[in-house]
Design a protein around this motif. Structure first.
Motif, PDB file in Angstrom:
ATOM      1  N   THR A   3       0.828  -1.196   0.000  1.00 26.61           N
ATOM      2  CA  THR A   3       0.000   0.000   0.000  1.00 26.61           C
ATOM      3  C   THR A   3       0.864   1.248   0.000  1.00 26.61           C
ATOM      4  OG1 THR A   3      -1.692  -1.179   1.267  1.00 26.61           O
ATOM      5  CG2 THR A   3      -1.803   1.227   1.275  1.00 26.61           C
ATOM      6  N   THR A   5       0.168   5.682  -0.222  1.00 26.99           N
ATOM      7  CA  THR A   5      -0.875   6.701  -0.161  1.00 26.99           C
ATOM      8  C   THR A   5      -0.715   7.703  -1.294  1.00 26.99           C
ATOM      9  OG1 THR A   5       0.371   8.208   1.252  1.00 26.99           O
ATOM     10  CG2 THR A   5      -0.975   6.534   2.362  1.00 26.99           C
ATOM     11  N   CYS A   6      -1.771   8.433  -1.507  1.00 28.02           N
ATOM     12  CA  CYS A   6      -1.759   9.521  -2.478  1.00 28.02           C
ATOM     13  C   CYS A   6      -0.596  10.471  -2.157  1.00 28.02           C
ATOM     14  CB  CYS A   6      -3.105  10.247  -2.417  1.00 28.02           C
ATOM     15  SG  CYS A   6      -3.262  11.701  -3.463  1.00 28.02           S
ATOM     16  N   ARG A   7      -0.437  10.795  -0.888  1.00 30.15           N
ATOM     17  CA  ARG A   7       0.619  11.717  -0.455  1.00 30.15           C
ATOM     18  C   ARG A   7       2.014  11.155  -0.772  1.00 30.15           C
ATOM     19  NH1 ARG A   7      -0.589  15.626   2.732  1.00 30.15           N
ATOM     20  NH2 ARG A   7      -2.330  14.511   3.669  1.00 30.15           N
ATOM     21  N   GLU A   8       2.210   9.857  -0.557  1.00 33.42           N
ATOM     22  CA  GLU A   8       3.510   9.240  -0.839  1.00 33.42           C
ATOM     23  C   GLU A   8       3.858   9.292  -2.330  1.00 33.42           C
ATOM     24  OE1 GLU A   8       4.115   5.807   2.492  1.00 33.42           O
ATOM     25  OE2 GLU A   8       2.509   5.482   1.026  1.00 33.42           O
ATOM     26  N   ASP A  14      -4.313  11.272   2.056  1.00 28.24           N
ATOM     27  CA  ASP A  14      -3.828   9.987   2.562  1.00 28.24           C
ATOM     28  C   ASP A  14      -4.663   8.803   2.084  1.00 28.24           C
ATOM     29  OD1 ASP A  14      -1.603  10.979   4.037  1.00 28.24           O
ATOM     30  OD2 ASP A  14      -3.000  11.758   5.527  1.00 28.24           O
ATOM     31  N   THR A  15      -5.330   8.945   0.933  1.00 33.13           N
ATOM     32  CA  THR A  15      -6.063   7.821   0.360  1.00 33.13           C
ATOM     33  C   THR A  15      -5.079   6.701   0.051  1.00 33.13           C
ATOM     34  OG1 THR A  15      -7.767   9.237  -0.592  1.00 33.13           O
ATOM     35  CG2 THR A  15      -7.484   7.071  -1.590  1.00 33.13           C
ATOM     36  N   ALA A  16      -5.412   5.494   0.466  1.00 36.54           N
ATOM     37  CA  ALA A  16      -4.524   4.345   0.278  1.00 36.54           C
ATOM     38  C   ALA A  16      -4.783   3.678  -1.074  1.00 36.54           C
ATOM     39  CB  ALA A  16      -4.736   3.340   1.395  1.00 36.54           C
ATOM     40  N   GLN A  29      -3.295   5.595  -8.418  1.00 38.09           N
ATOM     41  CA  GLN A  29      -3.098   7.005  -8.069  1.00 38.09           C
ATOM     42  C   GLN A  29      -3.554   7.899  -9.219  1.00 38.09           C
ATOM     43  OE1 GLN A  29      -2.542   8.904  -5.641  1.00 38.09           O
ATOM     44  NE2 GLN A  29      -1.200  10.596  -6.130  1.00 38.09           N
TER      45      GLN A  29
END
Length: 78
Positions: A3, A5-8, A14-16, A29
């Motif tokens: 998993t 996240t959107c942020r990563e 932080d949507t996974a 994404q």
């Protein structure tokens, strides 16, 4: 399955996103950004625009892609 996240991946939330490989997560994404902008979420617009334009600049686009693959590989399995 892993998993990210959107942020990563460069987004604002932080949507996974789950996938068996980095490409699945990157595709999720991309779809998330398109859906968020289509729904009127302006906080995702800059990330969506960046995603669209990434491949117009192949060298920097590949740099981002390779980094996303390394980040994914470093994650533990879910």
């Amino acid at each position: 399955m892993k998993t990210m996240t959107c942020r990563e991946l460069g987004g604002p939330c932080d949507t996974a996103h789950h996938g068996a490989d980095a490409n699945e997560v990157i595709h999720a994404q991309d779809q998330h950004l398109k859906d968020a902008v289509a729904a009127g979420d302006e906080t995702h617009r800059s990330a969506a625009d960046e995603m669209k334009s990434r491949w117009r600049r192949p060298i920097s686009g590949m740099k981002w892609y390779r980094q996303a693959q390394r980040d994914f590989a470093a994650l533990p399995e879910d």
